[in-house]
Write a protein that holds these residues in place. Sequence first.
Motif, PDB file in Angstrom:
ATOM      1  N   LYS A  93       5.755  11.468 -19.906  1.00  0.00           N
ATOM      2  CA  LYS A  93       6.667  12.626 -19.757  1.00  0.00           C
ATOM      3  C   LYS A  93       8.034  12.158 -19.281  1.00  0.00           C
ATOM      4  CE  LYS A  93       5.128  17.089 -20.003  1.00  0.00           C
ATOM      5  NZ  LYS A  93       3.750  17.321 -19.557  1.00  0.00           N
ATOM      6  N   ILE A  94       8.033  11.194 -18.336  1.00  0.00           N
ATOM      7  CA  ILE A  94       9.301  10.722 -17.770  1.00  0.00           C
ATOM      8  C   ILE A  94      10.111   9.986 -18.845  1.00  0.00           C
ATOM      9  CG2 ILE A  94      10.350   9.259 -15.978  1.00  0.00           C
ATOM     10  CD1 ILE A  94       7.826   9.806 -14.268  1.00  0.00           C
ATOM     11  N   VAL A  95       9.398   9.150 -19.629  1.00  0.00           N
ATOM     12  CA  VAL A  95      10.080   8.381 -20.669  1.00  0.00           C
ATOM     13  C   VAL A  95      10.693   9.319 -21.708  1.00  0.00           C
ATOM     14  CG1 VAL A  95       9.687   6.836 -22.623  1.00  0.00           C
ATOM     15  CG2 VAL A  95       8.682   6.300 -20.419  1.00  0.00           C
ATOM     16  N   ASN A  96       9.898  10.318 -22.121  1.00  0.00           N
ATOM     17  CA  ASN A  96      10.390  11.235 -23.151  1.00  0.00           C
ATOM     18  C   ASN A  96      10.768  12.585 -22.546  1.00  0.00           C
ATOM     19  OD1 ASN A  96      10.257   9.402 -25.203  1.00  0.00           O
ATOM     20  ND2 ASN A  96       8.205   9.987 -25.864  1.00  0.00           N
ATOM     21  N   LYS A  97      11.617  12.520 -21.520  1.00  0.00           N
ATOM     22  CA  LYS A  97      12.069  13.722 -20.815  1.00  0.00           C
ATOM     23  C   LYS A  97      12.655  14.755 -21.777  1.00  0.00           C
ATOM     24  CE  LYS A  97      14.658  11.924 -17.739  1.00  0.00           C
ATOM     25  NZ  LYS A  97      15.202  11.137 -16.716  1.00  0.00           N
ATOM     26  N   ASP A  98      13.498  14.218 -22.674  1.00  0.00           N
ATOM     27  CA  ASP A  98      14.164  15.085 -23.619  1.00  0.00           C
ATOM     28  C   ASP A  98      13.267  15.243 -24.853  1.00  0.00           C
ATOM     29  OD1 ASP A  98      15.778  16.402 -25.305  1.00  0.00           O
ATOM     30  OD2 ASP A  98      17.405  14.923 -25.339  1.00  0.00           O
TER      31      ASP A  98
ATOM     32  N   LEU B  15       0.830  -1.200   0.000  1.00  0.00           N
ATOM     33  CA  LEU B  15       0.000   0.000   0.000  1.00  0.00           C
ATOM     34  C   LEU B  15       0.867   1.254   0.000  1.00  0.00           C
ATOM     35  CD1 LEU B  15      -3.069   0.586   0.112  1.00  0.00           C
ATOM     36  CD2 LEU B  15      -2.774   1.034   2.547  1.00  0.00           C
ATOM     37  N   VAL B  16       1.860   1.290   0.910  1.00  0.00           N
ATOM     38  CA  VAL B  16       2.730   2.470   1.012  1.00  0.00           C
ATOM     39  C   VAL B  16       3.507   2.658  -0.296  1.00  0.00           C
ATOM     40  CG1 VAL B  16       4.786   3.385   2.180  1.00  0.00           C
ATOM     41  CG2 VAL B  16       2.940   2.361   3.518  1.00  0.00           C
ATOM     42  N   ALA B  17       4.055   1.558  -0.850  1.00  0.00           N
ATOM     43  CA  ALA B  17       4.858   1.659  -2.075  1.00  0.00           C
ATOM     44  C   ALA B  17       4.010   2.182  -3.240  1.00  0.00           C
ATOM     45  CB  ALA B  17       5.465   0.300  -2.424  1.00  0.00           C
ATOM     46  N   VAL B  18       2.797   1.655  -3.369  1.00  0.00           N
ATOM     47  CA  VAL B  18       1.965   2.038  -4.509  1.00  0.00           C
ATOM     48  C   VAL B  18       1.501   3.492  -4.403  1.00  0.00           C
ATOM     49  CG1 VAL B  18      -0.258   1.610  -5.635  1.00  0.00           C
ATOM     50  CG2 VAL B  18       1.263  -0.295  -5.113  1.00  0.00           C
ATOM     51  N   VAL B  19       1.099   3.910  -3.179  1.00  0.00           N
ATOM     52  CA  VAL B  19       0.651   5.301  -3.015  1.00  0.00           C
ATOM     53  C   VAL B  19       1.814   6.262  -3.282  1.00  0.00           C
ATOM     54  CG1 VAL B  19      -0.173   7.019  -1.338  1.00  0.00           C
ATOM     55  CG2 VAL B  19      -1.270   4.774  -1.467  1.00  0.00           C
ATOM     56  N   ALA B  20       2.990   5.957  -2.729  1.00  0.00           N
ATOM     57  CA  ALA B  20       4.157   6.817  -2.934  1.00  0.00           C
ATOM     58  C   ALA B  20       4.500   6.886  -4.423  1.00  0.00           C
ATOM     59  CB  ALA B  20       5.347   6.282  -2.146  1.00  0.00           C
ATOM     60  N   PHE B  21       4.392   5.754  -5.092  1.00  0.00           N
ATOM     61  CA  PHE B  21       4.699   5.677  -6.517  1.00  0.00           C
ATOM     62  C   PHE B  21       3.741   6.542  -7.341  1.00  0.00           C
ATOM     63  CE2 PHE B  21       3.317   3.380 -10.384  1.00  0.00           C
ATOM     64  CZ  PHE B  21       4.441   3.583 -11.156  1.00  0.00           C
ATOM     65  N   GLU B  22       2.448   6.434  -7.057  1.00  0.00           N
ATOM     66  CA  GLU B  22       1.456   7.202  -7.809  1.00  0.00           C
ATOM     67  C   GLU B  22       1.666   8.704  -7.621  1.00  0.00           C
ATOM     68  OE1 GLU B  22      -0.742   7.033 -10.091  1.00  0.00           O
ATOM     69  OE2 GLU B  22      -0.310   4.903 -10.352  1.00  0.00           O
ATOM     70  N   VAL B  23       1.887   9.111  -6.355  1.00  0.00           N
ATOM     71  CA  VAL B  23       2.080  10.529  -6.070  1.00  0.00           C
ATOM     72  C   VAL B  23       3.317  11.029  -6.811  1.00  0.00           C
ATOM     73  CG1 VAL B  23       2.669  12.170  -4.232  1.00  0.00           C
ATOM     74  CG2 VAL B  23       0.890  10.456  -3.837  1.00  0.00           C
ATOM     75  N   ASP B  24       4.406  10.270  -6.718  1.00  0.00           N
ATOM     76  CA  ASP B  24       5.662  10.653  -7.355  1.00  0.00           C
ATOM     77  C   ASP B  24       5.496  10.771  -8.875  1.00  0.00           C
ATOM     78  OD1 ASP B  24       8.540  11.085  -6.953  1.00  0.00           O
ATOM     79  OD2 ASP B  24       8.729   9.325  -8.240  1.00  0.00           O
ATOM     80  N   MET B  25       4.823   9.768  -9.457  1.00  0.00           N
ATOM     81  CA  MET B  25       4.616   9.728 -10.905  1.00  0.00           C
ATOM     82  C   MET B  25       3.791  10.933 -11.365  1.00  0.00           C
ATOM     83  SD  MET B  25       5.411   7.549 -13.250  1.00  0.00           S
ATOM     84  CE  MET B  25       5.164   5.815 -13.280  1.00  0.00           C
TER      85      MET B  25
END
Length: 151
Positions: A62-67, A44-54
């Motif tokens: 956006k992350i994949v095509n940063k450049d 639960l903690v990992a998934v929530v942190a991941f979603e917020v971060d993403m």
Amino acid sequence: MLDVVVSALVLVVPLLAYSLYTVKIAHNFVRHRNLQLLLAGVLLVAVVAFEVDMQLHGGWEKIVNKDESSPRLGPEQLSEVRRILSIHLVFAISTPLLWAATIVLALRRFPNPPVPGPHSRLHKVLGWLSTVDLTLTSVTGLWFYYVAFVG
Ligand code: HEM
């Protein structure tokens, strides 16, 4: 953060296997309960942190095509990765629902400390479904991670 979630996804499978060993072979029902609650909390903690971060970083595309001047994945590759993500989401969305149902019913219907009883039949069905669902979430999640961020 993504790497933390990927590590959690990898770690969770052996922990789950150990929990099933404690219940099936060692018949240590208390340890099985504690391990399952710990696993649910970690996930639960990992998934929530991941979603917020993403979301804070504008989403995975956006992350994949940063450049923007030289995108890493072209339109065709992006749509292939989106297809893999939609397969992953089928498992990733059903898993927490199934886990919540399995845990809530087990806590309510098994005595404390837990021992086999009338709830065992349903719990075994829900427990194995939850296990398979989480494993498929993990496998398809790693597949998505690989095609989106590594390959
Ligand atoms: C999502 C969380 C959980 C999963 C995935 C899960 C999974 C399983 C599985 C697959 C089995 C059957 C093993 C076999 O085939 O013999 C099992 C047995 C058992 N689990 Fe869980 N479990 C979870 C949570 C819990 C909780 C929270 C409790 C206690 C409150 C609990 C108590 C038991 C007991 C007492 C058995 C033995 C049933 C019997 O052999 O008659 N489980 N669990």
